[in-house]
Design an enzyme around this catalytic site. Sequence first.
Site, short mmCIF file in Angstrom:
data_model
loop_
_atom_site.label_atom_id
_atom_site.label_comp_id
_atom_site.label_asym_id
_atom_site.label_seq_id
_atom_site.Cartn_x
_atom_site.Cartn_y
_atom_site.Cartn_z
N ARG A 48 0.83 -1.21 0.00
CA ARG A 48 0.00 0.00 0.00
C ARG A 48 0.86 1.25 0.00
O ARG A 48 0.52 2.26 -0.63
CB ARG A 48 -0.95 0.00 1.20
CG ARG A 48 -1.98 1.12 1.13
CD ARG A 48 -3.03 0.99 2.21
NE ARG A 48 -2.47 1.10 3.55
CZ ARG A 48 -3.17 0.96 4.67
NH1 ARG A 48 -4.46 0.67 4.61
NH2 ARG A 48 -2.59 1.08 5.86
N ARG B 33 10.47 26.43 -0.43
CA ARG B 33 9.02 26.26 -0.44
C ARG B 33 8.41 26.78 -1.73
O ARG B 33 8.14 27.97 -1.89
CB ARG B 33 8.40 26.94 0.77
CG ARG B 33 6.92 26.58 0.98
CD ARG B 33 6.31 27.36 2.12
NE ARG B 33 4.96 26.90 2.40
CZ ARG B 33 3.88 27.26 1.71
NH1 ARG B 33 4.02 28.08 0.67
NH2 ARG B 33 2.69 26.78 2.02
N HIS C 276 5.31 25.24 -4.69
CA HIS C 276 4.28 24.21 -4.78
C HIS C 276 4.65 23.08 -5.73
O HIS C 276 4.30 21.92 -5.48
CB HIS C 276 2.94 24.84 -5.20
CG HIS C 276 2.25 25.56 -4.09
ND1 HIS C 276 2.72 26.74 -3.57
CD2 HIS C 276 1.13 25.26 -3.39
CE1 HIS C 276 1.93 27.14 -2.59
NE2 HIS C 276 0.95 26.27 -2.46
N LYS D 120 -2.76 7.00 1.50
CA LYS D 120 -2.49 7.20 2.92
C LYS D 120 -1.49 8.36 3.05
O LYS D 120 -0.29 8.16 3.27
CB LYS D 120 -1.95 5.91 3.56
CG LYS D 120 -2.10 5.88 5.07
CD LYS D 120 -1.85 4.48 5.60
CE LYS D 120 -1.90 4.42 7.12
NZ LYS D 120 -3.27 4.61 7.64
N GLU E 15 -16.09 5.86 6.22
CA GLU E 15 -15.23 5.19 7.20
C GLU E 15 -15.18 6.07 8.42
O GLU E 15 -15.99 6.99 8.55
CB GLU E 15 -13.83 4.96 6.60
CG GLU E 15 -13.15 6.24 6.12
CD GLU E 15 -11.85 6.00 5.41
OE1 GLU E 15 -11.24 4.91 5.59
OE2 GLU E 15 -11.39 6.90 4.68
N LEU F 299 -9.92 4.63 2.79
CA LEU F 299 -8.65 3.93 2.83
C LEU F 299 -8.95 2.44 2.96
O LEU F 299 -9.66 2.03 3.88
CB LEU F 299 -7.82 4.40 4.03
CG LEU F 299 -6.44 3.74 4.14
CD1 LEU F 299 -5.52 4.23 3.03
CD2 LEU F 299 -5.82 4.00 5.50
#
Length: 279
Positions: free
Chosen positions: A51, A99, A101, A145, A177, A201
Amino acid sequence: MTVYYYKDRFIESGQQLLPIEERAYNFGDGIYEVVRFERGVPVGLSEHLERLETSAAAVRLRLPYSLEEIRAIVAEAAGRVKSEAVDVYFQISRGEAPRVHAFPDAEPVLALFARPGKVHTDESRRVGVSVITVPDERWANCYIKSLNLLPNILAKQAAVEAGAYEAVFVRDGFVTEASASNVFGLHEGVFYTAPAERGILNGITRRFIIAAIRDLGYALKEERMSAAFFEQEVEAAFISSTTMDIMPLCAINSRKLQPLEDTSLIWPVLGRMRELSRG
């Protein structure tokens, strides 16, 4: 005792300073897994690593090590914690970079911690836990995840403030969920759980539970439960995750559910699921 790992080595607590421009810190730009070890044996580690690879591909993130190398690091971390149950949290971020994007030219970073895991007893399962339902305001790709868990945190806090253990998400009138677990309902001898689509998930424990239900010959419908069906009609229900296996519900919002001892189907499922996941 908690064990820590960052980039390429095990470290002591407080030894490593997190770079301010680490993308996990700035953007939640990364993915993670949590795996349990019991008496030194991992529970579903291969499935967790698969996963992890799926999540990495979905967000176009290169893994810093092979899956076998990550397996070895995770196992070593678990072995350094002297406890019967050990939970290992490991994450991959896109790394440290100025920083912006767009994807930077940066090296991905593995970080983890391992610590003794809480063991839920059969007695605690007999008591069960309560849940509330809340609107599902998360993004559309919950099958990844990712590190972006602020909506889950807000939902969990709402549950805590309501005196409940967990918050169950409802989107467009249907249960998806919970904030940190999958959800199963039981009605007239049939198990129900949301299908493994983009909006949930696909929990590793969830997969083993489904396999156990089918092995035992019980009826299962992987279809979305309406909020009304879940809140008003199911006789029993439970949530599942890596760190709790199966935890029955004693109440949904203000409605009391059957005690576990009156729900004979759940105990065999729990036993068979443990056999499959620990085999």
